[in-house]
Design a protein around this motif. Structure first.
Motif, PDB file in Angstrom:
ATOM      1  N   GLU A  46      -8.527 -17.642 -35.817  1.00  0.00           N
ATOM      2  CA  GLU A  46      -9.026 -16.760 -36.887  1.00  0.00           C
ATOM      3  C   GLU A  46      -8.738 -15.294 -36.581  1.00  0.00           C
ATOM      4  N   ALA A  47      -8.868 -14.960 -35.296  1.00  0.00           N
ATOM      5  CA  ALA A  47      -8.678 -13.551 -34.918  1.00  0.00           C
ATOM      6  C   ALA A  47      -7.203 -13.153 -34.869  1.00  0.00           C
ATOM      7  N   ASN A  48      -6.319 -14.163 -34.801  1.00  0.00           N
ATOM      8  CA  ASN A  48      -4.884 -13.851 -34.661  1.00  0.00           C
ATOM      9  C   ASN A  48      -4.048 -14.602 -35.697  1.00  0.00           C
ATOM     10  N   PRO A  49      -4.313 -14.387 -36.976  1.00  0.00           N
ATOM     11  CA  PRO A  49      -3.650 -15.214 -37.998  1.00  0.00           C
ATOM     12  C   PRO A  49      -2.146 -14.978 -38.089  1.00  0.00           C
ATOM     13  N   ARG A  50      -1.698 -13.820 -37.649  1.00  0.00           N
ATOM     14  CA  ARG A  50      -0.281 -13.501 -37.825  1.00  0.00           C
ATOM     15  C   ARG A  50       0.533 -13.557 -36.518  1.00  0.00           C
ATOM     16  N   LEU A  51      -0.039 -14.189 -35.522  1.00  0.00           N
ATOM     17  CA  LEU A  51       0.664 -14.300 -34.242  1.00  0.00           C
ATOM     18  C   LEU A  51       1.959 -15.094 -34.431  1.00  0.00           C
ATOM     19  N   GLU A  52       3.041 -14.609 -33.835  1.00  0.00           N
ATOM     20  CA  GLU A  52       4.352 -15.277 -33.941  1.00  0.00           C
ATOM     21  C   GLU A  52       4.236 -16.753 -33.516  1.00  0.00           C
ATOM     22  N   THR A  53       4.779 -17.640 -34.324  1.00  0.00           N
ATOM     23  CA  THR A  53       4.792 -19.069 -33.987  1.00  0.00           C
ATOM     24  C   THR A  53       6.210 -19.482 -33.592  1.00  0.00           C
ATOM     25  N   VAL A 113      -0.735 -27.035 -31.148  1.00  0.00           N
ATOM     26  CA  VAL A 113       0.511 -26.310 -31.397  1.00  0.00           C
ATOM     27  C   VAL A 113       0.445 -25.769 -32.814  1.00  0.00           C
ATOM     28  N   LYS A 114       0.674 -24.468 -32.947  1.00  0.00           N
ATOM     29  CA  LYS A 114       0.719 -23.902 -34.296  1.00  0.00           C
ATOM     30  C   LYS A 114       2.174 -23.620 -34.668  1.00  0.00           C
ATOM     31  N   ALA A 115       2.565 -24.090 -35.863  1.00  0.00           N
ATOM     32  CA  ALA A 115       3.941 -23.917 -36.330  1.00  0.00           C
ATOM     33  C   ALA A 115       3.926 -23.320 -37.735  1.00  0.00           C
ATOM     34  N   THR A 116       5.084 -22.804 -38.144  1.00  0.00           N
ATOM     35  CA  THR A 116       5.195 -22.231 -39.484  1.00  0.00           C
ATOM     36  C   THR A 116       6.272 -22.983 -40.264  1.00  0.00           C
ATOM     37  N   VAL A 117       6.036 -23.139 -41.566  1.00  0.00           N
ATOM     38  CA  VAL A 117       7.023 -23.787 -42.431  1.00  0.00           C
ATOM     39  C   VAL A 117       8.172 -22.810 -42.675  1.00  0.00           C
ATOM     40  N   ILE A 118       9.388 -23.291 -42.368  1.00  0.00           N
ATOM     41  CA  ILE A 118      10.569 -22.444 -42.592  1.00  0.00           C
ATOM     42  C   ILE A 118      11.180 -22.736 -43.962  1.00  0.00           C
ATOM     43  N   LEU A 119      11.115 -24.009 -44.365  1.00  0.00           N
ATOM     44  CA  LEU A 119      11.760 -24.400 -45.611  1.00  0.00           C
ATOM     45  C   LEU A 119      11.179 -25.721 -46.112  1.00  0.00           C
ATOM     46  N   VAL A 120      11.032 -25.813 -47.422  1.00  0.00           N
ATOM     47  CA  VAL A 120      10.580 -27.078 -48.024  1.00  0.00           C
ATOM     48  C   VAL A 120      11.693 -27.552 -48.956  1.00  0.00           C
ATOM     49  N   LEU A 121      12.053 -28.829 -48.817  1.00  0.00           N
ATOM     50  CA  LEU A 121      13.192 -29.328 -49.599  1.00  0.00           C
ATOM     51  C   LEU A 121      12.916 -30.748 -50.079  1.00  0.00           C
ATOM     52  N   ASP A 122      13.119 -30.962 -51.389  1.00  0.00           N
ATOM     53  CA  ASP A 122      13.041 -32.323 -51.914  1.00  0.00           C
ATOM     54  C   ASP A 122      14.473 -32.802 -52.116  1.00  0.00           C
ATOM     55  N   LYS A 123      14.838 -33.852 -51.370  1.00  0.00           N
ATOM     56  CA  LYS A 123      16.216 -34.343 -51.535  1.00  0.00           C
ATOM     57  C   LYS A 123      16.244 -35.849 -51.374  1.00  0.00           C
ATOM     58  N   ALA A 124      17.221 -36.473 -51.996  1.00  0.00           N
ATOM     59  CA  ALA A 124      17.387 -37.915 -51.832  1.00  0.00           C
ATOM     60  C   ALA A 124      17.852 -38.177 -50.401  1.00  0.00           C
ATOM     61  N   THR A 125      17.184 -39.098 -49.762  1.00  0.00           N
ATOM     62  CA  THR A 125      17.558 -39.453 -48.396  1.00  0.00           C
ATOM     63  C   THR A 125      17.696 -40.965 -48.354  1.00  0.00           C
ATOM     64  N   PHE A 159      16.738 -21.944 -28.388  1.00  0.00           N
ATOM     65  CA  PHE A 159      15.319 -21.650 -28.647  1.00  0.00           C
ATOM     66  C   PHE A 159      14.563 -21.520 -27.329  1.00  0.00           C
ATOM     67  N   PRO A 160      13.797 -20.462 -27.172  1.00  0.00           N
ATOM     68  CA  PRO A 160      13.034 -20.302 -25.927  1.00  0.00           C
ATOM     69  C   PRO A 160      11.815 -21.223 -25.936  1.00  0.00           C
ATOM     70  N   PRO A 161      11.242 -21.485 -24.750  1.00  0.00           N
ATOM     71  CA  PRO A 161      10.022 -22.296 -24.717  1.00  0.00           C
ATOM     72  C   PRO A 161       8.899 -21.609 -25.500  1.00  0.00           C
ATOM     73  N   MET A 162       8.027 -22.420 -26.026  1.00  0.00           N
ATOM     74  CA  MET A 162       6.902 -21.896 -26.812  1.00  0.00           C
ATOM     75  C   MET A 162       6.022 -20.974 -25.988  1.00  0.00           C
ATOM     76  N   GLN A 163       5.542 -19.951 -26.612  1.00  0.00           N
ATOM     77  CA  GLN A 163       4.562 -19.068 -25.985  1.00  0.00           C
ATOM     78  C   GLN A 163       3.253 -19.849 -25.776  1.00  0.00           C
TER      79      GLN A 163
END
Ligand SMILES: Cc1ncc(COP(=O)(O)O)c(C=O)c1O
Length: 377
Positions: free
Chosen positions: A6-13, A265-277, A369-373
């Motif tokens: 809550e205190a760090n909502p914008r911390l880099e993920t 682990v906190k992650a951020t959505v980079i992209l959402v895609l609906d596609k036929a798979t 990609f570096p290891p997670m903080q």
């Protein structure tokens, strides 16, 4: 953890957050449930400095898989007598260094390894790993390690003849072991081995119950272990009392039970895609965390996921990590997760119960990609 988020909502993920009080709570719970077994924390599940320090303060001992883990423990003030070198396969130079550093307890499951230990760490305590069938566990840990009972008897006799202390029999019933009966079955086999050894004037003193104690908080019905940790404690204690001769000590090597619930682990959505798979309409959500940076075990377990979205309808969603590897996909074919259809770029996903084998399984430079903080509360 809640306050930190809550205190760090914008911390880099992505980042990994570990709560030391939860580590302590799980450690105390396990000690209470199995008071008869000294605890050697399996560092491989989470070897963060702060975790080792807290457990050291609480009086835990440590199971190390490598000389690197041993060095880390010693640098943090763990006495060498409290470290067990639990890997059955070790390099000569690592045995020698461990011995010189004062570590005198080793696992083995072959005559070749015994000969190395006898030469490089003479007079040490050795424990022979008994093979288990892995039934009831998510990760069986069979095949690669352990020997049949007849071989264990021969190897323990050989250890004795080499001047080592043929001290213990160790086993691992498999990680996330959902049946306490797995321990009873294996203790029964240990009892028979001890009896056969005693008849030949070899007197083991220790049973190493391994790890495997399950975390209760993964999602999905099939992951719910039968009974709580006190049930496990009762079943194991009964087996020890009924089956083993007097004077045999017990130790355990828990990893997951202590660390899983204490991390996320906190992650951020980079992209959402609906596609036929494969011809099927599929929702793909690409994240900045994936199997190669912290969520490797998602292949086998389902972390309970929290999103910041409270609106929308839950739909089946395939998650994917940020690398160019097509294996960097989570919850695709065989395991379904359902997330809000309103999920969009910039939203966050929190994978809870991710304190075990997450940070320690990260690649360090895959795709750059570096290891997670890591943050600790
Ligand atoms: C030798 C040994 N001991 C203990 C553990 C810890 O097991 P768990 O995390 O299931 O408690 C492991 C896990 O792989 C192991 O290999």
């Amino acid at each position: 953890m809640h306050h930190f988020l809550e205190a760090n909502p914008r911390l880099e993920t992505p980042f990994f957050l570990i709560d030391l009080d939860l580590i302590e709570q799980q450690y105390r719970l396990l000690r209470e449930a199995l008071p008869f077994a000294a605890c050697y924390f399996a560092m491989k599940s989470n070897s963060s400095t702060a975790v080792i320090q807290r457990l050291n303060q609480l009086g835990s001992r440590f199971e190390a898989a490598s000389i690197y883990e041993i060095r880390r423990c010693l640098a943090l003030g763990v006495p060498p007598r409290d470290i067990h070198f639990g890997n059955t396969i070790k390099k000569d130079s690592h045995i020698l260094e461990a011995y010189r550093l004062g570590v005198h307890s080793y696992a083995f499951d072959s005559s070749q390894e015994l000969e190395k230990i006898a030469q490089l760490a003479p007079g040490s305590n050795v424990s022979c790993r008994l093979a288990t069938d892995g039934k009831g566990a998510v990760w069986g840990l069979c095949r690669k390690f352990g020997r049949d009972p007849d071989d264990v008897v021969e190897l323990m006799k050989y250890a004795h003849s080499l001047g080592l202390r043929a001290y213990g029999i160790s086993f691992h019933t498999g990680s996330q072991q959902r049946s306490a009966g797995a321990w009873r079955r294996t203790i029964e086999i240990c009892a028979d081995i001890i009896q056969r050894l005693n008849q030949q004037q070899v007197y083991p003193r220790l049973i190493n119950l391994g790890g495997g104690f399950p975390s209760y908080q993964y999602a999905g019905d099939e992951m719910q272990p039968q009974g709580d940790i006190f049930e496990y404690g009762k079943v194991i204690k009964t087996a020890v009392d009924e089956l083993l001769p007097q004077g045999i000590d017990c130790v355990m090597e828990p990893g997951r039970f202590i660390t899983a619930a204490a991390g996320l682990v906190k992650a951020t959505v980079i992209l959402v895609l609906d596609k036929a798979t494969d011809g099927v309409p599929t929702r793909w959500v690409y994240l900045d965390a994936g199997r190669f940076n912290g969520l490797y075990e998602s292949v086998d377990v389902e972390y309970p996921i929290i999103t910041n979205r409270t609106d929308g309808t839950a739909i089946r969603t395939v998650l994917a990590g940020p690398t160019c590897d097509s294996d960097d996909v989570m919850y695709d074919r065989d395991r379904a997760v359902f997330l809000p259809d309103t999920l969009t770029q910039g939203d966050s996903l929190i994978f809870t119960n991710a304190g075990a084998y997450s940070k320690s399984y990260m690649t360090v430079d895959f795709n750059g990609f570096p290891p997670m903080q890591e943050y600790v509360v």
